[in-house]
Write an enzyme that holds these catalytic residues in place. Sequence first.
Site, PDB file in Angstrom:
ATOM      1  N   LYS A 155       0.844  -1.199   0.000  1.00  0.00           N
ATOM      2  CA  LYS A 155       0.000   0.000   0.000  1.00  0.00           C
ATOM      3  C   LYS A 155       0.878   1.247   0.000  1.00  0.00           C
ATOM      4  O   LYS A 155       1.825   1.352   0.764  1.00  0.00           O
ATOM      5  CB  LYS A 155      -0.905  -0.010   1.233  1.00  0.00           C
ATOM      6  CG  LYS A 155      -1.997   1.038   1.198  1.00  0.00           C
ATOM      7  CD  LYS A 155      -2.949   0.845   2.357  1.00  0.00           C
ATOM      8  CE  LYS A 155      -4.089   1.849   2.299  1.00  0.00           C
ATOM      9  NZ  LYS A 155      -5.045   1.657   3.416  1.00  0.00           N
ATOM     10  N   HIS A 287       2.870   0.599   7.795  1.00  0.00           N
ATOM     11  CA  HIS A 287       2.092   1.812   8.023  1.00  0.00           C
ATOM     12  C   HIS A 287       2.940   3.050   7.746  1.00  0.00           C
ATOM     13  O   HIS A 287       4.091   3.125   8.184  1.00  0.00           O
ATOM     14  CB  HIS A 287       1.588   1.870   9.469  1.00  0.00           C
ATOM     15  CG  HIS A 287       0.460   0.936   9.739  1.00  0.00           C
ATOM     16  ND1 HIS A 287       0.099   0.533  11.008  1.00  0.00           N
ATOM     17  CD2 HIS A 287      -0.421   0.314   8.901  1.00  0.00           C
ATOM     18  CE1 HIS A 287      -0.928  -0.283  10.941  1.00  0.00           C
ATOM     19  NE2 HIS A 287      -1.261  -0.436   9.677  1.00  0.00           N
ATOM     20  N   TYR A 296      -3.671  -0.032  17.973  1.00  0.00           N
ATOM     21  CA  TYR A 296      -3.613  -1.331  18.648  1.00  0.00           C
ATOM     22  C   TYR A 296      -3.316  -1.194  20.131  1.00  0.00           C
ATOM     23  O   TYR A 296      -3.604  -2.106  20.902  1.00  0.00           O
ATOM     24  CB  TYR A 296      -2.573  -2.227  17.961  1.00  0.00           C
ATOM     25  CG  TYR A 296      -2.930  -2.507  16.516  1.00  0.00           C
ATOM     26  CD1 TYR A 296      -4.026  -3.301  16.207  1.00  0.00           C
ATOM     27  CD2 TYR A 296      -2.203  -1.951  15.470  1.00  0.00           C
ATOM     28  CE1 TYR A 296      -4.381  -3.541  14.890  1.00  0.00           C
ATOM     29  CE2 TYR A 296      -2.549  -2.189  14.152  1.00  0.00           C
ATOM     30  CZ  TYR A 296      -3.639  -2.980  13.867  1.00  0.00           C
ATOM     31  OH  TYR A 296      -4.003  -3.199  12.568  1.00  0.00           O
TER      32      TYR A 296
END
Length: 315
Positions: A155, A287, A296
């Site tokens: 991503k 990320h 988290y």
Amino acid sequence: MDEVRRRIRLKHYSLRTEQAYTGWIRRFIFANEKRHPRELGAAEVEGFLTRLAVEGNVAASTQNQALSALLFLYREVLKIDLPWLKEVVRAKRPRRLPTVLSRDEIAALLGLMDGRPWLIANLLYGTGMRLMECLRLRVKDVDFARNEVLVRDGKGGKDRRTMLPRVLVEPLQREIERARRLHERDLSAGFGETRLPHALARKYPRAAREFAWQFVFASENRSSDPIDRRERRHHFDDAILARALQRARRQAGMVKPVSAHTLRHSFATHLLEDGYDIRTIQELLGHKDISTTQIYTHVLNRGGRGVVSPLDRAG
């Protein structure tokens, strides 16, 4: 619409993005009685997005995807700089905590799966990869000597490395050997060419037929490529995995919703429970922003000092 597809492929957007954008643009045109988008303006765009939210009751992420498709249409395809587009307000996405399975639930879920779905599910939980990152894994990107998996073009177009669980080495080697047999069979039949990312096919003309570039999780059958219609062997169908996960969830008697992404959430949460620092987990997950990984800590109720309820101390 052909120009829309051409511009999307020029920018190397994924096939799923192409399908989503063309779908929204088509819906926008039909919603306005097939008038050309050049004849439409702020009122029509705002009206379309409002109807999605009010009448269609779509999620904020869906409404934002529709807006992104229309922004692409006007800016990239029609080359129209419309100042009012910048004023269109994107729907605010609600901040929700991810669903996470306990270690016992993970063991129960995976214990009820078998075959290739079992291996893929284990790899998702054991590495933290996204679903399509796993399914699009190439043979050359699995490093058994270093127990690593190289995630290509994740991503945001970024590469990263993650660990390869030792317990999956032998099953993964068998899967790659299976892919080798399928590739040899394809070559004998006059096929064996895989789709290469971006312009690599022009840069390395022979690479598409090399085994190193084949998918680890090759599909059972060849099929027509949706982009150029050439017959190729693509990767494992994600719908088969989704059905296997739901079947295992029901058999295990779980009430929590379970998807492939739930395994990624569980991977990150369990690493935090084991004491790994959040920066390491951020790198493993790929990320861009640490704030995405910090969610988290809220799952663990360890935000700040990890508060203990006064009721638990009352006794």
